[in-house]
Enzyme design. Structure first.
Site, PDB file in Angstrom:
ATOM      1  N   CYS A 379      29.229  36.401  40.908  1.00 33.21           N
ATOM      2  CA  CYS A 379      29.238  36.071  39.488  1.00 33.21           C
ATOM      3  C   CYS A 379      30.188  34.905  39.172  1.00 33.21           C
ATOM      4  CB  CYS A 379      29.550  37.314  38.661  1.00 33.21           C
ATOM      5  SG  CYS A 379      28.997  37.143  36.962  1.00 33.21           S
ATOM      6  N   HIS A 505      25.757  40.958  40.479  1.00 36.60           N
ATOM      7  CA  HIS A 505      26.766  41.847  41.066  1.00 36.60           C
ATOM      8  C   HIS A 505      26.075  42.802  42.038  1.00 36.60           C
ATOM      9  CE1 HIS A 505      30.226  40.766  38.569  1.00 36.60           C
ATOM     10  NE2 HIS A 505      29.352  40.574  37.608  1.00 36.60           N
ATOM     11  N   GLU A 507      27.146  44.417  44.371  1.00 38.17           N
ATOM     12  CA  GLU A 507      27.969  45.588  44.706  1.00 38.17           C
ATOM     13  C   GLU A 507      27.565  46.811  43.885  1.00 38.17           C
ATOM     14  OE1 GLU A 507      28.962  42.865  43.162  1.00 38.17           O
ATOM     15  OE2 GLU A 507      30.441  43.248  41.574  1.00 38.17           O
TER      16      GLU A 507
HETATM   17  N1  GLN Z   1      33.061  34.959  32.998  1.00 40.40           N
HETATM   18  C1  GLN Z   1      31.796  34.654  33.592  1.00 40.40           C
HETATM   19  C2  GLN Z   1      30.653  34.791  32.610  1.00 40.40           C
HETATM   20  O1  GLN Z   1      30.803  35.432  31.592  1.00 40.40           O
HETATM   21  C3  GLN Z   1      31.555  35.524  34.793  1.00 40.40           C
HETATM   22  C4  GLN Z   1      31.398  36.965  34.459  1.00 40.40           C
HETATM   23  C5  GLN Z   1      31.518  37.861  35.653  1.00 40.40           C
HETATM   24  O2  GLN Z   1      32.060  37.479  36.675  1.00 40.40           O
HETATM   25  N2  GLN Z   1      31.074  39.082  35.508  1.00 40.40           N
HETATM   26  O3  GLN Z   1      29.591  34.284  32.847  1.00 40.40           O
END
Ligand code: GLN
Length: 529
Positions: A379, A505, A507
């Site tokens: 992410c 994600h 995970e």
């Molecule tokens: N802050 C980034 C976004 O909002 C990544 C978010 C995250 O890593 N879950 O896109």
């Protein structure tokens, strides 16, 4: 009619009630449809707006629901997909009661905790059990008995026994049994007192599980049984263990399966497949040292799914995974630290929000790219890998994400247009399962053995389409894209040993019985490093 198992906690929080519930769920789901429900006393509608340092990781479900991290345990142990409405919070319950009051559904009545709020909880529990056609409803109550905020849930589950019959309901109470070093003895008084509180709320536990450093002694079990109105064989141990996935096996060995089967008239099979995987975990052939470079590293609960995903992949590859946590703000202050990170077999840059530590992450990614060290970006990890590539390979000076620098001359990562005008917080990000189409000729496709992949998401920013062309022409491979929009889902560097990042994600979908392909691929690269 479903059977109901209620799990409550006593003495203190943080005893691992979620893992206990998940372990019981694992035993039961051998041959029944078990639906886990978590009741949380807080007034937030969901935990999406809470700080992970205080509350632990926000777990995201396939349906996009942001829920308590215990759902992560349920999914990992029971190998199921949970739903957002299985997390009851006081916020959700009160909102629903107040909406009904405004709609006039209680006309003429004084709307009160008893019966209206309690009935609302019972109604929602019943609706879940019917919709899911559950054989067993496994209801965990957050916090500890005695907390004012949870008492509505205790009252509701007390009544379940009257509604569904005593042969269909059972109460399991998890408590803490400290061992005072000075006397060298397990102390049962806190358990007696917290059981007393539970009894005052009208609930007699059928089983007590004592969380303790070591297995409960016969003497402790006898004492707990005598003072809490139980047979000795209804008192169980939950000792400290290195591998939490052993807990269902410990419970089985101590006879928990037998007691539950007898009480609820169930037929439960032994955990044979589970026990094989756990045995494999306990005799690793490799050791892998991984650094996780992020911002919430002080409370490891904020990245619990990543730790577990590494554990699952490790189990399948017979590898013991050692994890070190690196706070990236420290790298910004002392770049010498990068030399230390070089020694790891692989590095993960996990998800995150805000500016703090972002530059440190960019520095780590640059070092990993240049030194051919395995890198997995999750992410924010993908977004910052794009920033690093834009600056150092594409020559776009001061390129950045607008989350970090709103005035950057090269906003290579920017806020998604549909996110721009959102003012409401909570459930407002791009959440849950989204499809990615994977380039057949990529490492990512090779790992997933598929070209259509669904992973869970939680973000507001994305790679800016205006920069797709330059990034790709300079060698950054977009190995997976979202089909309907121009969202980059996966990137990789084909020549690098393992330089892969995803906007998702992965995970969150990893389970002990079905590890995440991306994590398995990453660990494999780390083992051969
Ligand atoms: N802050 C980034 C976004 O909002 C990544 C978010 C995250 O890593 N879950 O896109």
């Amino acid at each position: 009619m479903p059977k109901w198992i209620i799990v409550s906690g006593g003495v203190l929080s943080g005893l691992g009630k979620g893992i206990v519930s998940a372990s019981i769920g694992r035993i039961l789901s051998q041959n029944y449809k078990v639906v886990p429900v978590k009741c949380d006393g807080y007034l937030n509608v969901d935990p999406g707006t809470m700080n992970p340092i205080e509350h632990g990781e926000v777990f995201v479900l396939s349906d996009g629901g942001e829920v308590d991290m215990d759902f992560g345990h349920y999914e990992r142990f029971m190998n199921i997909n949970c739903n957002f409405n299985w997390n009851l919070t006081s916020g959700k319950i009160f909102r629903s009661v107040i909406n009904k009051e405004r709609r006039g559904e209680y006309l003429g009545q004084t709307v009160q905790i008893v019966p209206h709020v309690i009935n609302e909880i019972k109604l929602q529990l019943k609706n879940i059990s019917e919709k899911e056609n559950a054989d067993i409803m496994l209801v965990e109550i957050g916090g500890t008995i005695g907390d004012i905020e949870n008492m509505i849930f205790y009252e509701a589950v007390r009544q379940l026994k009257l509604d569904y019959g005593r042969q269909n309901t059972m109460y399991i109470h998890l408590t803490y049994v400290p061992e005072l070093k000075s006397v060298g003895e397990q102390k049962t008084k806190p358990t007696q007192q917290s059981t007393d509180l539970l009894q005052q709320a009208g609930i007699q536990p059928d089983i007590i599980i004592g969380r303790s450093e070591k297995i409960l002694s016969k003497k402790s079990k006898k004492k707990i049984a005598l003072f809490c109105n139980l047979e000795v064989n209804e008192v169980f141990s939950n000792p400290n263990i290195n591998n939490v996935y052993e807990l269902p096996l410990i419970f089985e060995k101590e006879g928990l399966t037998k007691i539950i089967s007898k009480k609820l008239n169930l037929k439960l099979k032994p955990l044979s497949k589970w026990s094989k995987i756990v045995n494999k975990m306990n005799s690793p052939e490799h050791t892998v040292n991984i650094a996780i470079c992020g911002k919430y590293t002080k409370l490891q609960d904020s990245y619990v799914s990543i730790i577990e995903a590494l554990t699952h992949a490790g189990a399948w590859l017979a590898a013991k995974v050692n994890i070190d946590w690196v706070e990236t703000t420290n790298i910004e202050k002392n770049p010498e630290l990068l030399k230390k990170i070089k020694k790891y077999d692989g590095v993960i840059v996990p998800g995150g929000f805000g500016t703090r530590g972002a530059e440190g992450k960019v520095q780590v990614i640059e070092m990993l790219r240049q030194n051919n060290i395995p890198f997995l970006g999750l992410c924010y990890g993908l977004q910052l890998a794009v920033v690093e590539y834009a600056r150092n390979v594409c020559g776009l000076e001061k390129a950045n994400s607008t989350e970090v620098d709103s005035d950057t001359p090269h906003p290579v990562v920017f806020i998604m247009p549909e996110q721009k005008n959102k003012t409401q917080k909570g459930a407002s990000m791009r959440l849950g399962d989204h499809l990615a189409l994977i380039n057949k000729k990529s490492k990512v496709a090779n790992m997933y053995k598929a070209t259509k992949v669904y992973e869970r998401h939680r973000h507001r920013y994305e790679v800016n389409p205006l920069y797709h062309q330059i990034l790709q022409s300079k060698g950054l491979k977009f190995s997976g894209m979202c089909p309907d929009k121009e969202l980059v889902e996966y990137i990789e560097l084909p020549e690098h040993k393992f330089f892969i990042a995803t906007q998702s994600h992965p995970e969150l979908k990893s389970r002990l019985e079905r590890p995440s392909p991306l994590f398995t691929g990453f660990l494999r690269a780390c083992i051969s490093n």
